[in-house]
Design an enzyme around this catalytic site. Structure first.
Site, PDB file in Angstrom:
ATOM      1  N   GLU A   5       0.840  -1.203   0.000  1.00 18.67           N
ATOM      2  CA  GLU A   5       0.000   0.000   0.000  1.00 18.67           C
ATOM      3  C   GLU A   5       0.873   1.249   0.000  1.00 18.67           C
ATOM      4  O   GLU A   5       1.868   1.326   0.739  1.00 18.67           O
ATOM      5  CB  GLU A   5      -0.882  -0.048   1.254  1.00 18.67           C
ATOM      6  CG  GLU A   5      -2.272   0.478   1.050  1.00 18.67           C
ATOM      7  CD  GLU A   5      -3.124  -0.387   0.101  1.00 18.67           C
ATOM      8  OE1 GLU A   5      -3.096  -0.131  -1.121  1.00 18.67           O
ATOM      9  OE2 GLU A   5      -3.819  -1.281   0.598  1.00 18.67           O
ATOM     10  N   GLY A  63     -15.685   5.207  -2.742  1.00 18.43           N
ATOM     11  CA  GLY A  63     -14.765   5.916  -1.850  1.00 18.43           C
ATOM     12  C   GLY A  63     -14.381   5.089  -0.639  1.00 18.43           C
ATOM     13  O   GLY A  63     -14.146   5.615   0.443  1.00 18.43           O
ATOM     14  N   ALA A  64     -14.312   3.758  -0.809  1.00 18.29           N
ATOM     15  CA  ALA A  64     -14.100   2.876   0.336  1.00 18.29           C
ATOM     16  C   ALA A  64     -12.832   2.035   0.207  1.00 18.29           C
ATOM     17  O   ALA A  64     -12.612   1.115   0.983  1.00 18.29           O
ATOM     18  CB  ALA A  64     -15.321   1.960   0.511  1.00 18.29           C
ATOM     19  N   GLY A  65     -12.003   2.340  -0.779  1.00 15.43           N
ATOM     20  CA  GLY A  65     -10.735   1.623  -0.896  1.00 15.43           C
ATOM     21  C   GLY A  65     -10.759   0.432  -1.827  1.00 15.43           C
ATOM     22  O   GLY A  65      -9.802  -0.337  -1.894  1.00 15.43           O
ATOM     23  N   LEU A  66     -11.881   0.252  -2.568  1.00 11.88           N
ATOM     24  CA  LEU A  66     -11.977  -0.904  -3.475  1.00 11.88           C
ATOM     25  C   LEU A  66     -11.987  -0.473  -4.949  1.00 11.88           C
ATOM     26  O   LEU A  66     -12.439  -1.219  -5.812  1.00 11.88           O
ATOM     27  CB  LEU A  66     -13.236  -1.736  -3.162  1.00 11.88           C
ATOM     28  CG  LEU A  66     -13.355  -2.296  -1.735  1.00 11.88           C
ATOM     29  CD1 LEU A  66     -14.626  -3.138  -1.601  1.00 11.88           C
ATOM     30  CD2 LEU A  66     -12.141  -3.128  -1.341  1.00 11.88           C
ATOM     31  N   SER A  95     -13.825   4.012  -8.552  1.00 13.24           N
ATOM     32  CA  SER A  95     -13.699   4.938  -9.687  1.00 13.24           C
ATOM     33  C   SER A  95     -12.900   4.310 -10.826  1.00 13.24           C
ATOM     34  O   SER A  95     -13.247   4.485 -11.995  1.00 13.24           O
ATOM     35  CB  SER A  95     -13.100   6.277  -9.250  1.00 13.24           C
ATOM     36  OG  SER A  95     -11.847   6.093  -8.665  1.00 13.24           O
ATOM     37  N   ASP A 155      -4.472   0.478  -9.267  1.00 14.49           N
ATOM     38  CA  ASP A 155      -5.907   0.175  -9.359  1.00 14.49           C
ATOM     39  C   ASP A 155      -6.291  -0.145 -10.800  1.00 14.49           C
ATOM     40  O   ASP A 155      -6.997  -1.121 -11.078  1.00 14.49           O
ATOM     41  CB  ASP A 155      -6.741   1.357  -8.857  1.00 14.49           C
ATOM     42  CG  ASP A 155      -6.384   1.750  -7.442  1.00 14.49           C
ATOM     43  OD1 ASP A 155      -5.637   0.997  -6.792  1.00 14.49           O
ATOM     44  OD2 ASP A 155      -6.843   2.808  -6.990  1.00 14.49           O
ATOM     45  N   TYR A 197      -4.413  12.299   0.621  1.00  9.54           N
ATOM     46  CA  TYR A 197      -3.658  11.336  -0.195  1.00  9.54           C
ATOM     47  C   TYR A 197      -2.477  12.056  -0.852  1.00  9.54           C
ATOM     48  O   TYR A 197      -1.336  11.600  -0.772  1.00  9.54           O
ATOM     49  CB  TYR A 197      -4.585  10.727  -1.257  1.00  9.54           C
ATOM     50  CG  TYR A 197      -3.914   9.761  -2.201  1.00  9.54           C
ATOM     51  CD1 TYR A 197      -3.926   8.386  -1.957  1.00  9.54           C
ATOM     52  CD2 TYR A 197      -3.265  10.214  -3.351  1.00  9.54           C
ATOM     53  CE1 TYR A 197      -3.313   7.499  -2.828  1.00  9.54           C
ATOM     54  CE2 TYR A 197      -2.653   9.338  -4.226  1.00  9.54           C
ATOM     55  CZ  TYR A 197      -2.693   7.978  -3.970  1.00  9.54           C
ATOM     56  OH  TYR A 197      -2.078   7.093  -4.839  1.00  9.54           O
TER      57      TYR A 197
END
Ligand code: GLA
Length: 382
Positions: free
Chosen positions: A34, A119-122, A125, A163, A212
């Site tokens: 990460e 917007g939850a880390g998965l 977008s 991503d 970020y």
């Protein structure tokens, strides 16, 4: 709602059959690695079985998409620079980045729906952008860098390429060892005895809130300073002590990056050896480093990590994605997957009423929706 049902609703909504195509783009879970993609590190994500589905027909001159989750449609004319507002900005970002890359864009009219928490880390977008890119290029190959540019145009967030690479290149049953410096990808088979549970705390971050970008600036500066001092090219060339001479907060940020790269490599060894305990411990250590050194955790995320770890069958857990809010991923013994998901929600819902836990698996990357789950999934419309 199952994929088939969502696709049926999408096709109904656009009321057209000629030239109908159905597309699917998955979210991603990052197993480990990460906040090192934008440092040219190696990361280990997989495409997961939460997805954006999109049904579209050709439509000259503009891209018009409605969403089952949004009140207003996104309308992007092809003959002018798109306006980047509301959720239209993701569609406009894709059109604009594809055009800039010299990849032709065709007009479509369609409808989409996403089962990826936003917007939850998965990577909700990146999945949306990949689905739109498939529709407007008619599935011509799109490099992950072009989609990253689309994300940047849409949100202004200087993200890495992880991503987009995972959403486009995922492989069922595999994690991707992605070298973000060279773009090389190696698919690593995930042991059948290993399962995954996502705990969504229900808290949400806005990537655009600047934190970020701030963390990224701090760690990039620290990395560059260490590179100048030591001649190191990659994170691997540095030892954790290589961060010692950098000023805070850069020192902690860089220490996270260096140790996280080491954990990715150890996780690869653990996966190859089928050593699930070792993999779990690496996830735990990654979370501690993201919490203490990179400082992107939150109380709900720490809480969810502690809760899920206390459940029998859980091997280890960590926050997933950019952090600050959103989801935790837990590595679990395969036979315990459903039980851990149910128990995790039960343990936390008193403190976090919005919590949802669900099993996830590694699936193929974005493509025509009829490819979903080897033929048992949705089919192309009539
Ligand atoms: C977001 C970004 C990625 C990556 C992760 C953190 O998901 O889009 O590029 O930096 O955060 O690992």
């Amino acid at each position: 709602m199952p994929s088939e049902e969502r696709l049926r609703r999408l096709v109904e909504r656009i009321e057209a059959r000629d030239g109908l195509h159905l597309w699917r783009a998955p979210g991603r879970v990052n197993l480990i690695g990460e906040h090192i993609d934008y440092l040219g590190g190696r990361v280990l994500p997989f495409a997961c079985d939460r997805e954006v589905l999109l049904a579209a027909v050709p439509h000259p001159g503009e891209v018009v998409l409605s969403s089952l989750e949004e009140p207003e449609p996104a309308v992007v004319p092809l003959d002018e620079e798109p306006e980047l507002a509301g959720w239209t900005r993701y569609v406009g970002g894709v059109v604009s980045a594809l055009r800039e890359a010299g990849l032709g864009v065709r007009g479509v009219r369609g409808a989409l729906s996403s089962s990826i928490p936003v917007g939850a880390g998965l990577s909700s977008s990146a999945a949306l952008e990949a689905a739109v890119a498939l529709a407007v290029t008619d599935a011509r190959p799109v490099p992950p860098e072009v989609l990253r540019e689309a994300e940047y145009r849409a949100t202004g967030v200087p993200c890495g390429v992880m991503d987009q690479a995972a959403v486009l290149g995922g492989r069922a049953g595999h994690a991707l060892l992605l070298d973000c410096r060279t773009g090389e990808v190696e698919a690593l088979r995930l042991p059948e005895s290993l399962g995954f549970v996502v705990v969504d705390t229900g808290t949400r971050r806005r990537l655009t809130d600047g934190r970020y970008a701030e963390r990224q600036r701090e760690v990039v500066r620290a990395f560059e300073a260490a590179q100048r001092r030591t001649g190191a090219e990659r994170l691997d060339d540095l030892r954790p002590s290589g961060a010692d001479e950098v000023e805070e907060p850069g020192r902690r940020r860089l220490r996270h990056a260096i140790t996280e790269q080491g954990r990715v490599d150890e996780a690869v060894r653990a996966l190859r050896a089928g050593d699930l305990e070792a993999l779990g411990a690496l996830l735990d250590a990654s979370h501690a480093s993201l919490r203490d050194d990179f400082e992107v955790s939150s109380e709900p995320l720490d809480d969810a990590v502690d809760a899920v770890r206390s459940i029998d069958g859980c091997l280890g857990a960590r926050l997933v994605g950019a952090g600050f809010a959103g989801c935790v991923v837990a590595a679990v013994r395969a036979e315990a997957t459903e039980g851990v998901a149910a128990e995790a929600s039960r343990l936390i819902e008193g403190r976090l009423p919005g919590v949802r836990s669900f099993p996830v698996q590694a699936v193929d990357g974005a493509g025509p929706a009829e490819d979903v789950r080897g033929g048992t999934g949705p089919r192309r419309g009539p």
